[in-house]
Each structure stands twice: as C-alpha cells, then as structure tokens.
Scaffold this motif. Structure first.
Motif, mmCIF file in Angstrom:
data_model
loop_
_atom_site.group_PDB
_atom_site.id
_atom_site.type_symbol
_atom_site.label_atom_id
_atom_site.label_comp_id
_atom_site.label_asym_id
_atom_site.label_seq_id
_atom_site.Cartn_x
_atom_site.Cartn_y
_atom_site.Cartn_z
ATOM 1 N N TYR A 249 129.416 111.541 32.357
ATOM 2 C CA TYR A 249 128.208 112.352 32.344
ATOM 3 C C TYR A 249 127.382 112.063 33.595
ATOM 4 N N ASP A 250 127.071 113.133 34.316
ATOM 5 C CA ASP A 250 126.223 113.016 35.502
ATOM 6 C C ASP A 250 124.810 113.485 35.157
ATOM 7 N N ILE A 251 123.823 112.751 35.607
ATOM 8 C CA ILE A 251 122.448 113.235 35.503
ATOM 9 C C ILE A 251 122.160 114.064 36.742
ATOM 10 N N MET A 252 121.835 115.317 36.513
ATOM 11 C CA MET A 252 121.552 116.258 37.591
ATOM 12 C C MET A 252 120.044 116.448 37.721
ATOM 13 N N VAL A 253 119.602 116.797 38.902
ATOM 14 C CA VAL A 253 118.173 117.004 39.133
ATOM 15 C C VAL A 253 117.952 118.272 39.954
ATOM 16 N N ILE A 254 116.890 119.007 39.591
ATOM 17 C CA ILE A 254 116.403 120.126 40.398
ATOM 18 C C ILE A 254 114.987 119.727 40.817
ATOM 19 N N PRO A 255 114.809 119.215 42.036
ATOM 20 C CA PRO A 255 113.532 118.610 42.437
ATOM 21 C C PRO A 255 112.303 119.470 42.169
ATOM 22 N N ARG A 256 112.388 120.773 42.381
ATOM 23 C CA ARG A 256 111.214 121.637 42.236
ATOM 24 C C ARG A 256 110.751 121.743 40.794
ATOM 25 N N GLU A 257 111.637 121.420 39.854
ATOM 26 C CA GLU A 257 111.303 121.582 38.442
ATOM 27 C C GLU A 257 110.801 120.298 37.791
ATOM 28 N N ILE A 258 110.706 119.191 38.552
ATOM 29 C CA ILE A 258 110.210 117.929 37.996
ATOM 30 C C ILE A 258 108.709 118.049 37.752
ATOM 31 N N LYS A 259 108.297 117.772 36.521
ATOM 32 C CA LYS A 259 106.884 117.849 36.170
ATOM 33 C C LYS A 259 106.551 116.768 35.141
ATOM 34 N N ASN A 260 105.362 116.165 35.305
ATOM 35 C CA ASN A 260 104.813 115.206 34.332
ATOM 36 C C ASN A 260 105.828 114.125 33.949
ATOM 37 N N VAL B 223 121.920 116.948 31.914
ATOM 38 C CA VAL B 223 123.186 116.214 31.943
ATOM 39 C C VAL B 223 124.345 117.197 32.144
ATOM 40 N N GLN B 224 125.214 116.869 33.103
ATOM 41 C CA GLN B 224 126.421 117.658 33.358
ATOM 42 C C GLN B 224 127.637 116.842 32.913
ATOM 43 N N LYS B 225 128.387 117.386 31.965
ATOM 44 C CA LYS B 225 129.573 116.682 31.489
ATOM 45 C C LYS B 225 130.735 116.920 32.432
ATOM 46 N N ARG B 226 131.435 115.868 32.782
ATOM 47 C CA ARG B 226 132.639 115.949 33.609
ATOM 48 C C ARG B 226 133.688 115.033 32.992
#
Length: 622
Positions: free
Chosen positions: A44-55, A114-117
């Motif tokens: 399992y990879d933790i993925m991030v979309i920087p612009r959507e990070i809030k609080n 989370v992205q499953k691989r």
C-alpha cells in the motif's frame, strides 16, 4: 454569452475528472520444472495531492507513519515540484499492519489516500541476479513512456526488466466526475471509458532452481561467476554471480536503504553480475579453439608433434612457460596435459600459413567469432559485454608502424594476450564443442503463458569448423579427467569432458605490472555422448583451475544429472574454502585483470601472504 445563459459555466464546474488506477498483479515466475520462485504480496502506497491538503495535524500524521517532521516537509516539497494537482507517492510500500493503522484515521488527512499495489514475494533466497527487482519509475521513464505515472513500479535488471511488458500486466482505469467542491458525484459517463486491470502473464524460466541454489552455496566467500547451459537448446540452467544477496531485501520500505548499501559496496560489488559482465582472459580453455582452428586450416593433424623440454616450451624462438611433463606431444596429450608449447606452435603455424599476418589474424579471428565470441550474444537479459577477440584492426592500433609477427601475439594461443571472454561466452563455447559445431543463442525464458518465446532462440548457429575436427578435441577433453589436469575430480559413472584454466592476473604499480593470484577457471560438459549440460566456472584469485573452479564444475554436473552428490569430499572442501582473507588483502582493486592503482602496502601484504602460503604448502608436501 455566459451572462445570458450559465449552462456552459455549470458544465465547466461539474466536469472535473478524477482518474483512479487499478494495478494488476505481476506475472508469477517459475523455474523449468514448475517450481514457484517469485509470487506477489499486497502493498500500500500513501499518495498525496499537495493542493488538496487542508487542516492537517502534522504531528499526529508523522507519529502514525513513524517519520520526522523534516522528512514530511521534504516529501511534500518533492510532490509539489512534481505537480500540486496530480497525485504522487508520499510514502511507498506499507505492509498490512501499517496500512491498517493509517486507514483507521485516513478521514482526518485530507489530500492523502491509499493506493493498493502488489510487491514481489520471493519464495527462494537465491537468484537475485536472475530475477532483478522492481522499483519506482523516475521522471525520465515517465517522460519516455506515457504508460507509467508517478509511483508506478517497473522491472530493473534481470528478467523483471527484460520481460517487463509481459510481467507487468495492464492497469485498469476508472473515471469519476467531481464538482467544484472537489466532491465525487459519480462515474464519468456511467463507466463507458473504464477498463479492468489485466494480470501479468506467468513465465517459466530455463533455470533449474536446485543447481542455481547449490551453485550459490558453493560460491559463498568467493567471487566469480558460473554459467550452465543445456547444449541442445541453449537454455540457461544456472546463472550465478558471487557474491550475491537475498532478493527479498529489495522489497518493502527498507528497499532504498538496502539498495544503497549494495550499490556502494565497491569491493564486493554484489549488484555486478560477473556471469554476464566480467571479462576475463580465458586461459587454457581457449586452447580448445586454438586446436580447432589449426585443424580446420590444415596446419596440424592428430599426429602433429611438438617437443616440450625442462618445464619450458620452445616455439620458433619464443619461450613460453609450461607446466606439462614435457617430451614429444601430439594433439591428444597436448590437450589433457594443457601444453603451452603445443598450442603456441599450432597458433603460430595458423598465422604463418598466410603471407600477410594481418590477413591471417582475420582468418583466425573469424573462425573464433563463429562460436559467438567477441560480440553481444543476443540473450534475453538486459546486461552483457562483448568480450574481445582481436583482429588485424587491433594490431594496427597496437603496432602502428607494422613489423609484428606471430611470435608477438602468440599469447592468444593460450587465452592470454588480447583475448577476453565472459563466463557465459565460455559456457556457450563448451556447449558448441559438445554439439560438435553448432549452438543456439543462450536464453533464460522457457515458456510464457499464452505466448510464444522469441523465435530467434530456435535458430541454429553453425561454426566455421568442420564437424570431424571436434572428435579428437573431445577425446582429449575426456582424458583431462582420466589422465590429465583434472584426474582427481572424476565422478564415477559420469563421463565428463573438461578443461582446466589458470588466467594470469596483474596489477599496475608505479607503472609496472605486478602479478597477483591467478583466476581459477574450469569448463566442462557431460555426458560425453549426448551431453545434457555445459558449464563454465570462474573464481577470481582462486589459483589453479583444478583447485576451486574444477571441483565446483564436477559437483554442479553431478547435482544436475543425478540430483545428489557422491563426491562429498569435494563438496566439503569447497563449502569450507573461503577466499575472504585474500579478497580483504586485495580490497579496493578493480574488476578483472586491468587494475590501474593499488596501494603499495596492500601489495606488500599480498606478497607476504603468497610467500607464507607457498612455504606452508612446501612443508606439507615434504
């Protein structure tokens, strides 16, 4: 127009598309007998979309994932540079327990998902150089191949790299619509463009898992390469490099750390596949080709006689040190006693047959190259070296003013001089001799589920040497085990044809060549009639060919043909034999025999060790 009618404005706000990928399992890898070697495990990879990070509660987030705040900042900065709007990997390859802990609180971490691989699950602890590994794609790969996105995995080295497109499968894709508040509002066009992931194809390798494992055990505390080939098909039965490592250490969150340790080990070089990449002077096994070419050119026959006296060989004004018993030698005895005088003379007669030495060298070179030497062999692995078979161009560079004769290049006759070969080339040479003049391109793929293997592996390559000339050579190789340099390595009930080799090894100190411990080489095939295995063994700084490389070859052959070992005395000797102290003294030296710089104190320690060893051996002998 939008002031009058806001239809287009609403559509614009509602048609933002989110793409979600479904990653397939990679194809499984089996050996030639159906034994499972490589499977898969969930990751399992933790993925991030920087612009959507809030609080985000950064402290809680870091504690949960066991990372520092500095690591967090660095990873976010890297993801933002890649793209503030697109997903990228924040933390790869969580195991099930780490994933479960994170999944419980994922709702609190907006901008992360989370992205499953699937990662590799190795069923064996050997064969790392054969399999290769899988790793995340870099930006260059993404630019060159649009199939791959940030965080995707790709094969690196070995069969994982060469058969990447077959093993990786096909990603599934789902499209979702989002509104202007970034909320999912449903499948895009009712899933019209969605696709299902397709699992990668399973493959069977030509490798025999048992002799691959056994060969790696025999090479513990040694450096070098072993390659075994089935002569009638060109299938690679074993591809061993030493030192090696457990392939499972390149899986999971510790992969990067472990890979760095392996990569930075400049002395042992465990990532360097010596079976495919290391170019060595082949030494005495090359005499096989010297004899075959001389027979083909008609300058010798089986009765041609050379006189060797007093431990030295005299060949038309050229002295060559020789270890055979001396006297009058014909081809048969010349082979099993490995007489330098005989093959030096045969080589010079080949070159002297023609008026122009440059033309003669090319004739000789073309014969030798017909065995697949001096060129890339075309096997299905992503790495390799040409080796070197000199031609007239070689000597025009070395002797720009001309004037050279056969005596100047006679070292080629005994596999020294400018001749270089890799272990896989040596093994293929022996497979060709076993077949009496033909070979198939060595390959490691046996079967691909649902597909055919490359047809080039079914193409028969024939040498320039007539079939009848192989018979006397093979008879001589058979008596290497009965009367010659490998007579102590016989295995009862198996007719083995072999050839010992001892390749000289030099360092360059203050512009002078200093001789180091020789490389131990052995080539063989068995049985003599209807051969089923051809093998080449190279042990760096191992000494005489019959000391280490020879016993390993005999043991590997018996293991393959009988599935058990009767020469337990040889097995015990090799398993207990360690060259670690010798390598420690030689630490820091470069690959093969071209060592540019070595500390003087290291050389002095090495010389002292050799002297002490020689003294101890003499005492035991007396």
């Amino acid at each position: 127009m939008q002031v009058i009618n806001d239809t287009f404005k609403l559509k614009s706000e509602n048609n933002a598309i989110k793409i979600q990928y479904e990653y397939p399992e990679r194809g499984y890898i089996y050996d030639r007998n159906g034994k499972l070697l490589v499977a898969n495990q969930a990751s399992y990879d933790i993925m991030v979309i920087p612009r959507e990070i809030k609080n985000l509660d950064t402290l809680e987030f870091c504690q949960l994932l066991d990372i520092t705040k500095e690591e967090f900042i660095k990873k976010i900065e890297k993801a933002t540079v890649y793209s503030p709007r697109l997903p990228s990997v924040f933390l790869p390859q969580l195991n099930k327990s780490e994933y479960a802990a994170f999944q419980e609180k994922i709702r609190k971490f907006q901008g992360f998902y989370v992205q499953k691989r699937s990662l590799r699950d190795y069923e064996v602890d050997f064969g790392a150089n054969v399999f290769g590994s899988i790793t995340q794609v870099n930006e260059q790969i993404i630019k060159e191949n649009p199939y791959y996105k940030s965080g995707d995995l790709i094969g690196k080295q070995g069969v994982e790299q060469y058969y990447e497109e077959i093993l990786r499968g096909v990603k599934g894709v789902k499209y979702f619509q989002k509104d202007k508040y970034n909320r999912l509002i449903g499948s895009y066009k009712n899933g019209k463009y969605d696709t299902i992931a397709v699992q990668g194809e399973d493959i069977n390798l030509t490798i025999d898992a048992e002799i691959q494992r056994y060969g790696e055990q025999l090479m513990v505390n040694k450096r070098g390469g072993i390659v075994a080939i089935e002569p009638k098909t060109g299938e690679i039965l074993a591809l061993i490099t030493a030192p090696s490592y457990d392939p499972s250490i390149l899986v999971g969150r510790q992969r990067s750390k472990n890979y760095t340790l392996l990569y930075n080990d400049s002395i042992a070089k465990p990532l360097y596949d010596r079976g495919l990449l290391a170019e060595y002077p082949p030494g005495s096994p090359f005499k096989i080709l010297t004899g075959l070419v001389a027979l083909q050119e008609g300058v010798i026959d089986e009765q041609f006689t050379v006189f060797c006296r007093h431990g030295f060989s005299y060949a038309r004004g050229r002295f060559m040190r020789c270890h055979c018993h001396g006297g009058a030698l014909q081809l048969h005895r010349g082979i099993y006693e490995s007489c330098n005088a005989y093959f030096g003379t045969a080589y010079m007669k080949t070159i002297n047959k023609y008026v122009k030495p440059s033309y003669a060298v090319d004739v000789w070179s073309n014969h030798v190259k017909s065995f697949g030497l001096g060129q890339f062999m075309g096997y299905d692995l992503p790495t390799g070296r040409r080796g070197n078979i000199p031609s007239s161009k070689t000597y025009k560079r070395i002797y720009p003013n001309g004037g050279w004769r056969s005596t100047a290049i006679v070292s080629n006759a005994i596999g020294q001089g400018e001749v270089l070969m890799t272990p896989i080339q040596l093994a293929n040479m022996m497979a060709t001799v076993a077949n009496q003049g033909y070979y198939y391109t060595p390959h490691i793929i046996k079967k691909i589920k649902g597909e055919n293997i490359d047809p080039k592996f079914k193409v028969k390559h024939t040498t320039t040497i007539n079939k009848e000339y192989f018979t006397p050579i093979i008879n001589g190789l058979f008596d290497v085990y009965n009367l010659g340099t490998a007579r102590g390595l016989r295995v009862d009930g198996i007719d083995i044809c072999g050839k010992t080799g001892t390749a000289e090894n030099f360092a360059k100190i203050d512009g002078k060549r200093v001789k180091l411990e020789d490389h131990s080489i052995f080539v063989a095939f068995a049985p003599k009639d209807n051969p089923k295995i051809a093998i080449a063994v190279m042990v760096e700084n191992g000494g005489y060919g019959a000391t280490i490389a020879g016993p390993i070859a005999s043991l590997m052959i018996e293991k393959y043909l009988r599935k058990k070992i009767t020469r337990t005395d040889l097995e015990k000797r090799i398993l207990e034999r360690s060259l670690r102290d010798r390598y420690a003294i030689l630490g820091g030296m470069k690959e093969a025999n071209a060592i540019e710089s070595t500390p003087k104190d290291t050389i002095q320690k090495y010389k002292e060790t050799k002297t002490n060893t020689a003294t101890d051996t003499t005492k035991k002998s007396n």
